[in-house]
Motif scaffolding. Structure first.
Motif, PDB file in Angstrom:
ATOM      1  N   THR A 247      -2.723  21.615  -5.944  1.00 34.24           N
ATOM      2  CA  THR A 247      -2.172  22.396  -5.101  1.00 34.24           C
ATOM      3  C   THR A 247      -3.124  21.723  -4.089  1.00 34.24           C
ATOM      4  OG1 THR A 247      -1.943  24.250  -5.633  1.00 34.24           O
ATOM      5  CG2 THR A 247      -2.389  24.539  -3.373  1.00 34.24           C
ATOM      6  N   VAL A 248      -2.011  21.217  -2.874  1.00 34.11           N
ATOM      7  CA  VAL A 248      -3.110  20.242  -2.348  1.00 34.11           C
ATOM      8  C   VAL A 248      -3.209  21.003  -1.195  1.00 34.11           C
ATOM      9  CG1 VAL A 248      -1.801  18.411  -0.472  1.00 34.11           C
ATOM     10  CG2 VAL A 248      -1.144  18.109  -2.611  1.00 34.11           C
ATOM     11  N   TRP A 249      -4.208  21.262  -0.385  1.00 37.63           N
ATOM     12  CA  TRP A 249      -4.956  22.307   0.863  1.00 37.63           C
ATOM     13  C   TRP A 249      -4.698  21.552   1.879  1.00 37.63           C
ATOM     14  CZ3 TRP A 249      -4.362  26.628  -0.725  1.00 37.63           C
ATOM     15  CH2 TRP A 249      -5.001  27.147  -2.137  1.00 37.63           C
ATOM     16  N   SER A 250      -4.976  19.922   1.894  1.00 43.47           N
ATOM     17  CA  SER A 250      -5.052  19.751   3.513  1.00 43.47           C
ATOM     18  C   SER A 250      -4.415  18.317   3.048  1.00 43.47           C
ATOM     19  CB  SER A 250      -5.784  19.891   4.196  1.00 43.47           C
ATOM     20  OG  SER A 250      -6.956  19.275   3.607  1.00 43.47           O
ATOM     21  N   LEU A 251      -4.043  17.513   4.853  1.00 40.72           N
ATOM     22  CA  LEU A 251      -4.271  16.024   4.996  1.00 40.72           C
ATOM     23  C   LEU A 251      -4.379  15.940   5.540  1.00 40.72           C
ATOM     24  CD1 LEU A 251      -2.353  13.817   3.704  1.00 40.72           C
ATOM     25  CD2 LEU A 251      -0.210  14.975   5.213  1.00 40.72           C
ATOM     26  N   THR A 252      -4.924  14.392   6.193  1.00 41.57           N
ATOM     27  CA  THR A 252      -5.665  14.149   6.865  1.00 41.57           C
ATOM     28  C   THR A 252      -5.002  12.886   7.125  1.00 41.57           C
ATOM     29  OG1 THR A 252      -7.551  12.452   5.815  1.00 41.57           O
ATOM     30  CG2 THR A 252      -7.910  15.448   7.257  1.00 41.57           C
ATOM     31  N   GLU A 253      -5.739  12.295   7.583  1.00 37.14           N
ATOM     32  CA  GLU A 253      -5.620  10.492   8.279  1.00 37.14           C
ATOM     33  C   GLU A 253      -5.399   9.575   7.489  1.00 37.14           C
ATOM     34  OE1 GLU A 253      -5.888   7.164  11.498  1.00 37.14           O
ATOM     35  OE2 GLU A 253      -6.354   8.865  12.593  1.00 37.14           O
ATOM     36  N   HIS A 254      -6.470   9.940   6.244  1.00 40.45           N
ATOM     37  CA  HIS A 254      -6.969   8.532   4.925  1.00 40.45           C
ATOM     38  C   HIS A 254      -6.788   9.909   4.659  1.00 40.45           C
ATOM     39  CE1 HIS A 254      -8.163   6.100   8.081  1.00 40.45           C
ATOM     40  NE2 HIS A 254      -8.649   6.689   9.249  1.00 40.45           N
ATOM     41  N   TYR A 255      -6.905  11.239   3.708  1.00 39.80           N
ATOM     42  CA  TYR A 255      -7.118  11.754   2.941  1.00 39.80           C
ATOM     43  C   TYR A 255      -6.340  12.592   2.208  1.00 39.80           C
ATOM     44  CZ  TYR A 255     -11.698   9.670   2.273  1.00 39.80           C
ATOM     45  OH  TYR A 255     -13.466   8.386   3.443  1.00 39.80           O
ATOM     46  N   ILE A 256      -6.237  13.120   0.897  1.00 41.86           N
ATOM     47  CA  ILE A 256      -6.246  14.196   0.640  1.00 41.86           C
ATOM     48  C   ILE A 256      -7.491  15.571   0.570  1.00 41.86           C
ATOM     49  CG2 ILE A 256      -3.376  14.196   0.953  1.00 41.86           C
ATOM     50  CD1 ILE A 256      -4.630  14.204  -2.306  1.00 41.86           C
ATOM     51  N   GLN A 257      -6.837  16.457   0.628  1.00 41.91           N
ATOM     52  CA  GLN A 257      -8.099  17.409   0.068  1.00 41.91           C
ATOM     53  C   GLN A 257      -7.068  18.585  -1.274  1.00 41.91           C
ATOM     54  OE1 GLN A 257      -9.823  20.240   3.239  1.00 41.91           O
ATOM     55  NE2 GLN A 257     -11.450  20.378   1.187  1.00 41.91           N
ATOM     56  N   ILE A 258      -7.940  18.262  -1.809  1.00 37.78           N
ATOM     57  CA  ILE A 258      -7.872  19.819  -2.592  1.00 37.78           C
ATOM     58  C   ILE A 258      -8.963  20.951  -3.349  1.00 37.78           C
ATOM     59  CG2 ILE A 258      -6.065  17.992  -4.266  1.00 37.78           C
ATOM     60  CD1 ILE A 258      -7.748  17.669  -6.269  1.00 37.78           C
TER      61      ILE A 258
END
Length: 88
Positions: free
Chosen positions: A61-72
């Protein structure tokens, strides 16, 4: 789909490196959709990313998306420039 399947809990066992081709721009819309699927529907996304040991594939599950990363899960970050492929 390429990449050896690994458990998302083992991502930190590998050194993530940039992919041969930076697909950040091409994958941005898919990653935004993956984040929405994760947050609203708890749906998983298949992500292939580059490591020193070759491409690895996870279902997460992809929890968040920033300019440089995805957070799982567990705050693990995957650099966008390391992502090779995204599929739902």
């Amino acid at each position: 789909m390429i990449g050896q399947i690994i458990e998302k809990e083992h991502i930190l066992d590998y050194k993530i490196i940039p992919a041969a081709e930076d697909k950040t721009y091409l994958l941005k819309d898919k990653l935004m959709a993956a984040q929405r699927l994760g947050n609203e529907f708890k749906s998983k996304t298949t992500i292939v990313f580059q490591t020193e040991d070759g491409p690895k594939r996870i279902e997460t599950t992809v929890w968040s998306l920033t300019e440089h990363y995805i957070q799982i899960k567990s705050g693990v970050l995957i650099p966008l420039k390391s992502i090779i492929e995204v599929d739902f």
